[in-house]
Design an enzyme around this catalytic site. Structure first.
Site, PDB file in Angstrom:
ATOM      1  CG  HIS A  45      -4.944 -14.414  -9.551  1.00 49.14           C
ATOM      2  ND1 HIS A  45      -4.678 -13.393 -10.429  1.00 49.14           N
ATOM      3  CD2 HIS A  45      -5.286 -15.479 -10.320  1.00 49.14           C
ATOM      4  CE1 HIS A  45      -4.851 -13.812 -11.666  1.00 49.14           C
ATOM      5  NE2 HIS A  45      -5.223 -15.070 -11.635  1.00 49.14           N
ATOM      6  CD  GLU A 156     -19.132 -18.696  -7.861  1.00 43.06           C
ATOM      7  OE1 GLU A 156     -19.653 -17.561  -7.949  1.00 43.06           O
ATOM      8  OE2 GLU A 156     -19.547 -19.590  -7.116  1.00 43.06           O
ATOM      9  CB  SER A 194      -4.475 -11.385 -16.198  1.00 43.87           C
ATOM     10  OG  SER A 194      -4.477 -12.109 -14.991  1.00 43.87           O
TER      11      SER A 194
END
Ligand code: PAF
Length: 285
Positions: A45, A156, A194
């Protein structure tokens, strides 16, 4: 070098406040980038945030764990929500604005609209997670229209999601450039996610094999090997590496996600279960 804006992050929870701030930037002639997330932020992120900062004057991150993209037996309730840590990470990264609405703000009583990208949403992950991509398409359409950024950035790693978002933006004439950012990996090749938090130490040691197998299959196809044979070998190797199930391992055209024909460029995409974690990954051919 730390961003000159580090420490100045403002968080808003309602669409009016989001719009007011973005409109003020517009009046100053600033360009705006949007980075939608579900929180539980990691280096992948932060790479999106960094890229956004290089491409636009102002960066809006969103954190919203979107109930519409989780199936009834999926991990919506247990999905990690480390709100304080996420805020600190965005703050340190120099992101300007965080939009973190609650479910009632995004889907108020009476909400009845569903955005569906036919075809692209029905294959690969869509075939295994019915309704998932409708949930993604609906929330991303809302976030784009709420913010009206110049660009929006997506990893991606979720390659099918990226293809669907590009399609819906083109189909609905939403005036935004969608930027795909290459997958960020740990040193051993595991794509950051995550959901990697669900892996036990033993599973974490097995997990990089998924990327290694996909890379080897892509190399075999590029070298002229038979596509079906390369995929069958990849499936066996993923199972031999300790994964309990392979939902799919497929070679697809990079834009249409139709089965790849010999000589075409595209992606190998896979989803496989390792303990509690369903890992997805893809590599270029
Ligand atoms: O990739 C994600 O984190 C989510 O699918 C997204 C794009 C933020 C929509 O909820």
């Amino acid at each position: 070098m730390p961003s000159p804006y580090a420490g100045a992050l403002v968080a808003v929870r309602d669409v009016e406040s989001l719009r007011r701030r973005v409109q003020a930037w517009r009046r100053e002639g600033r360009s705006v980038a949007l980075v939608p997330t579900m929180g539980a932020l990691h280096k992948g992120h932060l790479t999106l945030m960094d890229r956004a900062q290089k491409m636009a004057d102002r960066v809006v991150a969103t954190i919203f764990v979107n109930p519409k993209q989780f199936g009834p037996n999926e991990d919506f309730k247990s999905y990690p929500r480390p709100e304080h840590d996420d805020f600190e990470l965005l703050n340190t990264a120099g992101v300007h604005l965080l939009f973190a609405p609650d479910v009632a703000a995004m889907y108020p009583n009476g909400f009845a609209t569903n955005v569906r990208v036919s075809g692209l949403s029905d294959v690969l992950d869509g075939a295994h997670r019915p309704g998932h991509f409708d949930g993604v398409a609906t929330v991303v359409t809302k976030l784009l229209l709420q913010t009206l950024p110049d660009i929006a950035l997506f990893g991606e790693k979720d390659y099918q999601q990226l293809a669907i978002i590009k399609r819906l933006v083109a189909d609905l004439n939403i005036p935004v450039d969608i930027i795909g950012v290459p997958t960020v990996r740990d040193a051993d090749g595991l794509a950051l996610s995550s959901r990697n938090a669900y892996l036990t130490p033993a599973e974490r040691a097995q997990a990089p094999k998924l990327y290694a197998v996909l890379t080897a299959a892509a190399a075999a196809i590029v070298a002229g090997g038979d596509i079906a044979q390369a995929l069958a070998t990849a499936q066996d190797e993923i199972l031999n590496a300790g994964f309990s199930n392979v939902d799919y391992v497929e070679a697809r055209h990079g834009e249409t996600l139709q089965p790849l024909k010999a000589g075409e460029q595209g992606r190998i995409l896979a989803a496989a279960q390792l303990g509690r974690a369903r890992l997805i990954d893809n590599v270029a051919i």
